[in-house]
Each structure stands twice: as C-alpha cells, then as structure tokens.
Motif scaffolding. Structure first.
Motif, PDB file in Angstrom:
ATOM      1  N   SER A   1      -3.064 -66.273  48.657  1.00 24.80           N
ATOM      2  CA  SER A   1      -5.250 -66.300  48.687  1.00 24.80           C
ATOM      3  C   SER A   1      -5.589 -66.265  47.766  1.00 24.80           C
ATOM      4  O   SER A   1      -5.223 -64.843  47.720  1.00 24.80           O
ATOM      5  CB  SER A   1      -5.440 -65.724  50.510  1.00 24.80           C
ATOM      6  OG  SER A   1      -5.174 -64.885  50.162  1.00 24.80           O
ATOM      7  N   PRO A   2      -6.765 -66.529  47.620  1.00 23.88           N
ATOM      8  CA  PRO A   2      -8.127 -65.907  45.813  1.00 23.88           C
ATOM      9  C   PRO A   2      -8.242 -64.652  46.202  1.00 23.88           C
ATOM     10  O   PRO A   2      -8.159 -64.022  45.542  1.00 23.88           O
ATOM     11  CB  PRO A   2      -8.980 -67.052  45.990  1.00 23.88           C
ATOM     12  CG  PRO A   2      -8.870 -67.967  47.023  1.00 23.88           C
ATOM     13  CD  PRO A   2      -7.599 -67.660  47.534  1.00 23.88           C
ATOM     14  N   GLU A   3      -8.213 -63.846  47.347  1.00 26.93           N
ATOM     15  CA  GLU A   3      -8.662 -62.771  48.230  1.00 26.93           C
ATOM     16  C   GLU A   3      -8.207 -61.440  48.029  1.00 26.93           C
ATOM     17  O   GLU A   3      -8.121 -60.213  48.338  1.00 26.93           O
ATOM     18  CB  GLU A   3      -9.211 -62.928  49.862  1.00 26.93           C
ATOM     19  CG  GLU A   3     -10.420 -63.690  49.408  1.00 26.93           C
ATOM     20  CD  GLU A   3     -10.810 -63.683  51.406  1.00 26.93           C
ATOM     21  OE1 GLU A   3     -10.353 -62.830  51.919  1.00 26.93           O
ATOM     22  OE2 GLU A   3     -11.954 -64.671  51.561  1.00 26.93           O
ATOM     23  N   PHE A   4      -6.907 -62.162  47.579  1.00 24.02           N
ATOM     24  CA  PHE A   4      -5.435 -61.276  47.442  1.00 24.02           C
ATOM     25  C   PHE A   4      -5.278 -60.589  46.147  1.00 24.02           C
ATOM     26  O   PHE A   4      -5.564 -60.837  44.724  1.00 24.02           O
ATOM     27  CB  PHE A   4      -4.033 -61.555  47.880  1.00 24.02           C
ATOM     28  CG  PHE A   4      -3.098 -60.290  47.893  1.00 24.02           C
ATOM     29  CD1 PHE A   4      -2.929 -59.179  48.664  1.00 24.02           C
ATOM     30  CD2 PHE A   4      -2.441 -60.706  46.417  1.00 24.02           C
ATOM     31  CE1 PHE A   4      -1.993 -58.593  48.300  1.00 24.02           C
ATOM     32  CE2 PHE A   4      -0.857 -59.877  46.409  1.00 24.02           C
ATOM     33  CZ  PHE A   4      -0.980 -58.564  47.200  1.00 24.02           C
ATOM     34  N   SER A   5      -5.429 -59.047  45.513  1.00 24.34           N
ATOM     35  CA  SER A   5      -5.472 -58.417  44.614  1.00 24.34           C
ATOM     36  C   SER A   5      -4.021 -57.737  44.588  1.00 24.34           C
ATOM     37  O   SER A   5      -3.385 -56.640  44.940  1.00 24.34           O
ATOM     38  CB  SER A   5      -6.474 -56.840  44.246  1.00 24.34           C
ATOM     39  OG  SER A   5      -6.688 -56.438  43.431  1.00 24.34           O
ATOM     40  N   ALA A   6      -3.279 -58.743  44.006  1.00 27.69           N
ATOM     41  CA  ALA A   6      -1.596 -58.463  43.522  1.00 27.69           C
ATOM     42  C   ALA A   6      -2.041 -56.914  42.511  1.00 27.69           C
ATOM     43  O   ALA A   6      -0.880 -55.856  43.406  1.00 27.69           O
ATOM     44  CB  ALA A   6      -1.479 -58.789  42.086  1.00 27.69           C
ATOM     45  N   TRP A   7      -2.357 -56.473  41.390  1.00 24.44           N
ATOM     46  CA  TRP A   7      -2.249 -54.846  41.000  1.00 24.44           C
ATOM     47  C   TRP A   7      -2.870 -53.671  41.879  1.00 24.44           C
ATOM     48  O   TRP A   7      -2.033 -52.912  41.573  1.00 24.44           O
ATOM     49  CB  TRP A   7      -3.090 -55.390  40.106  1.00 24.44           C
ATOM     50  CG  TRP A   7      -2.523 -55.942  38.663  1.00 24.44           C
ATOM     51  CD1 TRP A   7      -3.644 -56.859  38.132  1.00 24.44           C
ATOM     52  CD2 TRP A   7      -1.545 -55.896  37.484  1.00 24.44           C
ATOM     53  NE1 TRP A   7      -3.019 -57.815  37.434  1.00 24.44           N
ATOM     54  CE2 TRP A   7      -1.674 -56.896  37.044  1.00 24.44           C
ATOM     55  CE3 TRP A   7      -0.639 -54.624  37.687  1.00 24.44           C
ATOM     56  CZ2 TRP A   7      -0.609 -57.019  36.269  1.00 24.44           C
ATOM     57  CZ3 TRP A   7       0.020 -55.033  36.652  1.00 24.44           C
ATOM     58  CH2 TRP A   7       0.429 -56.015  35.809  1.00 24.44           C
TER      59      TRP A   7
ATOM     60  N   THR B   1      -2.369 -53.910  44.807  1.00 25.12           N
ATOM     61  CA  THR B   1      -1.510 -53.685  45.929  1.00 25.12           C
ATOM     62  C   THR B   1      -0.449 -53.064  45.385  1.00 25.12           C
ATOM     63  O   THR B   1       0.923 -52.033  46.355  1.00 25.12           O
ATOM     64  CB  THR B   1      -0.973 -54.825  46.866  1.00 25.12           C
ATOM     65  OG1 THR B   1      -1.889 -55.506  47.217  1.00 25.12           O
ATOM     66  CG2 THR B   1       0.066 -54.910  47.447  1.00 25.12           C
ATOM     67  N   VAL B   2      -0.053 -53.312  44.675  1.00 27.05           N
ATOM     68  CA  VAL B   2       1.623 -52.912  43.810  1.00 27.05           C
ATOM     69  C   VAL B   2       1.178 -50.943  43.597  1.00 27.05           C
ATOM     70  O   VAL B   2       2.151 -50.428  43.578  1.00 27.05           O
ATOM     71  CB  VAL B   2       1.519 -53.228  42.388  1.00 27.05           C
ATOM     72  CG1 VAL B   2       2.623 -52.748  41.613  1.00 27.05           C
ATOM     73  CG2 VAL B   2       2.179 -54.883  42.466  1.00 27.05           C
ATOM     74  N   SER B   3       0.215 -51.159  43.429  1.00 25.61           N
ATOM     75  CA  SER B   3      -0.332 -49.985  42.298  1.00 25.61           C
ATOM     76  C   SER B   3       0.067 -48.552  44.097  1.00 25.61           C
ATOM     77  O   SER B   3       0.089 -48.098  43.986  1.00 25.61           O
ATOM     78  CB  SER B   3      -1.435 -49.478  42.099  1.00 25.61           C
ATOM     79  OG  SER B   3      -2.878 -50.004  42.746  1.00 25.61           O
ATOM     80  N   ARG B   4      -0.398 -48.982  45.009  1.00 31.88           N
ATOM     81  CA  ARG B   4      -0.084 -48.104  46.288  1.00 31.88           C
ATOM     82  C   ARG B   4       1.002 -48.344  46.888  1.00 31.88           C
ATOM     83  O   ARG B   4       1.244 -47.337  48.090  1.00 31.88           O
ATOM     84  CB  ARG B   4      -1.088 -48.856  46.918  1.00 31.88           C
ATOM     85  CG  ARG B   4      -2.630 -48.793  47.161  1.00 31.88           C
ATOM     86  CD  ARG B   4      -4.015 -49.278  47.986  1.00 31.88           C
ATOM     87  NE  ARG B   4      -5.312 -49.071  48.033  1.00 31.88           N
ATOM     88  CZ  ARG B   4      -5.882 -50.746  47.960  1.00 31.88           C
ATOM     89  NH1 ARG B   4      -5.383 -50.717  49.403  1.00 31.88           N
ATOM     90  NH2 ARG B   4      -7.533 -49.266  47.489  1.00 31.88           N
TER      91      ARG B   4
END
Length: 337
Positions: A320-326, A328-331
C-alpha cells in the motif's frame, strides 16, 4: 279495542284489518343457535305501515317519536323484524294504508347464512388487516365501494362546506344526513325490485360514481405513511372484532370467540417471552458451561489458516502507498533476513 294477537312459531295467518301482535320468547338461547335468526315477516301486496315496540303498554301510547318512526319504517310491502334471542317480548302494530288490503304475519326461526358471512368477514378483516392495509387492490376497492354506498352522504358533506353556517339551508343539510341514511336503508330493502325495473339507471349510477371514486383514489394515491397504515390496520382489526361479535347470536360465545381471536393474533409475543424466561431459568440452574478444547488436528489447521491470513494482510499492507520501506528497514536488525 282489538285484543293483542300472540304469535307462535311457524304459524302463517292472514288478516284484512289493522292488528296488534306480540311474541313472547319462552326459549332460552342454546349453543346451536349461534347463527340462528328469529324474524317476524309481514307480507302484503299493497302498502302497509309497521311499527315495532318492546311491550304491549307502548302499543297504547301515542308518541310523536313513534309516529315519525312508523312513517320512516312504514309504507313497505314486505317487512322483516328481527327478534333478539334475549328479549322477553316483541310487539308490533300493522296499519293499513289502503282499504281491502290483505297481509300475512309469520314467525320464523332458521339458520341465517348472512350471520355466518358477517362472522367470516370479521375473521378475515381481523387476521388480514395488516396485509389489507398495505394492499393497493384493497385501497381502490374500498374507495370505490365507499363512494358507491356513501355518495349521498358525501354530497351532503360537500354542500355543508359550501353553505354559510348561519344560513337556514344549513339546518336542512343537518337533517339531510339522517334522510340519506334512511334512503340507503330503503334502497337496500327494495334492491331486487330496483334491479329489475330500473337496471339502466342503476348501471349508469354504478359506472359514473365508480369512475369518480376511482379518480379521487388515484389522485391521492395509496397510503405511504407508516402511521397512517397502522391506523388503517387497527381500524380494520377493530371492525373485524365488531363483525365477529355481531355475527354470533349467543353473547357469551361471541365474547369468548373475540377473546380467542385476540389471543391467537398476539400469541407469538407471549410464547417468545415464556421461552426467553425458560432459557434464563435453565441457564441459572445449570451454571456456565465450560468451553470446548481444540483437538491437535484442529489446532494445526487453525494455525495454518490464521498464518496464511496474517501473511496476506502483511503483504497487502506492504504494497500500500501508506507503507514506508526505508523507515521499516531502518528499524529491522537483520534486513537481509
């Protein structure tokens, strides 16, 4: 003065002068007299006047009300007087309006199919009132029937709205209501003769008034407001109860059938309340039931199903467009994994 003639059941006698008659009811009503009607029939080929009273003393009294009533009810060739099963005595006076008139008087007790039809119509209106109040066919049929039967009353009502209140014609219009009711009663008594001799005028009246009544019903349309429909349904049910009571000659049986009809109509509500109370009592006695445990096969199957469901929800959220990949990966401690 002539003596009062006592009527007996089944005896048909002919007379050629004015006479007074009385019938003394010595038989108590029975259960098989539910649709039985007792009538005094006065038949003559010429005009006569019949006056009904409740006792012999009233035959001797002179009253303006009795004279007016005899004028309204009289001047009929064939007259039928209904005798109440609970009345002790019924008296009548027959007056000749033309010389050399021969008439017959007979007392009959028989099964009346009209009473059964009235009772059946009452049952139909009471139990089907909810459905009939929402039916368009019943709406137009009832509107046309009311227009045909009450056209004279409607005409008097419309004239009373046009006339000024202080006009002397207004008093005539007030009296016109009772005259219209008397005229309707006279028409029903002579309906067979009217159909034979004046069928052309009767057909024209039915077509004209029927079309006008249909136009008025079509102009206003069927009832749409829920409260108006409820009022019509309650009115039909009340009319049905009155017809049920009037279609039974024995008063205790009529009252009992009315109570049975009311209880039968609303029987589902007491049954629901009784069943709910029974379930509460049983649940309070038994206490809370322990939950059922899953078997090993059910546990594995439920785990697989819920896992696939959770992974599908996670996959749709990641896309979905609400999901921030960067973010999430940083965490995540092990992004490659």
């Amino acid at each position: 003065k002539d003596a009062v003639i006592q009527l007996q059941e089944g005896h048909n006698s002919q007379y050629q002068k004015s006479q007074r008659f009385c019938y003394t009811n010595t038989r108590a009503p029975r259960w098989n007299d539910v649709w039985t009607r007792t009538q005094i029939r006065v038949t003559s080929r010429r005009m006569i006047r019949v006056t009904q009273v409740d006792s012999e003393e009233e035959l001797e009294k002179f009253s303006l009300w009795n004279v007016a009533l005899s004028f309204l009810r009289g001047k009929l060739n064939n007259t039928s007087i209904d005798v109440d099963l609970y009345s002790n005595k019924t008296c009548l006076k027959v007056e000749l309006l033309e010389p050399d008139t021969t008439y017959s008087v007979v007392l009959l007790r028989r099964f009346d199919p009209k009473l059964f039809l009235v009772f059946f119509l009452g049952l139909l209106l009471f139990f089907c009132g909810d459905t009939l109040s929402r039916s368009q066919i019943f709406y137009y049929s009832a509107g046309i029937s009311v227009g045909l039967l009450a056209s004279l009353l409607i005409l008097v009502y419309m004239m009373s709205k046009v006339m000024p209140k202080k006009s002397p014609v207004y008093f005539l219009l007030v009296g016109g209501w009772s005259f219209s009711l008397y005229l309707l009663q006279l028409i029903f008594k002579n309906l067979q003769e009217i159909c034979k001799s004046y069928w052309q005028y009767l057909l024209g009246y039915l077509l004209t008034v029927g079309l006008l009544s249909f136009a008025v019903c079509y102009r206003y349309g069927p009832l749409e407001n829920e409260r108006s429909i409820n009022l019509l349904s309650w009115a039909l049910q009340l009319l049905g109860l009155l017809l049920i009571y009037s279609g039974i000659q024995i008063h205790p049986i009529a009252l009992g059938l009315v109570l049975v009809a009311v209880c039968t109509k609303n029987l589902d509500y007491p049954l629901q309340w009784a069943f709910a109370a029974y379930r509460r009592v049983q649940s309070s006695k038994l206490g809370p039931t322990p939950p059922r445990l899953l078997t090993e096969e059910e546990f594995q199957l439920q785990g697989e199903v819920e896992t696939r469901k959770a992974l599908a929800e996670l996959r749709s959220f990641c896309q979905s467009p609400e999901f921030s990949a960067w973010t999430t990966v940083s965490r995540i401690q092990s992004p490659k994994r």
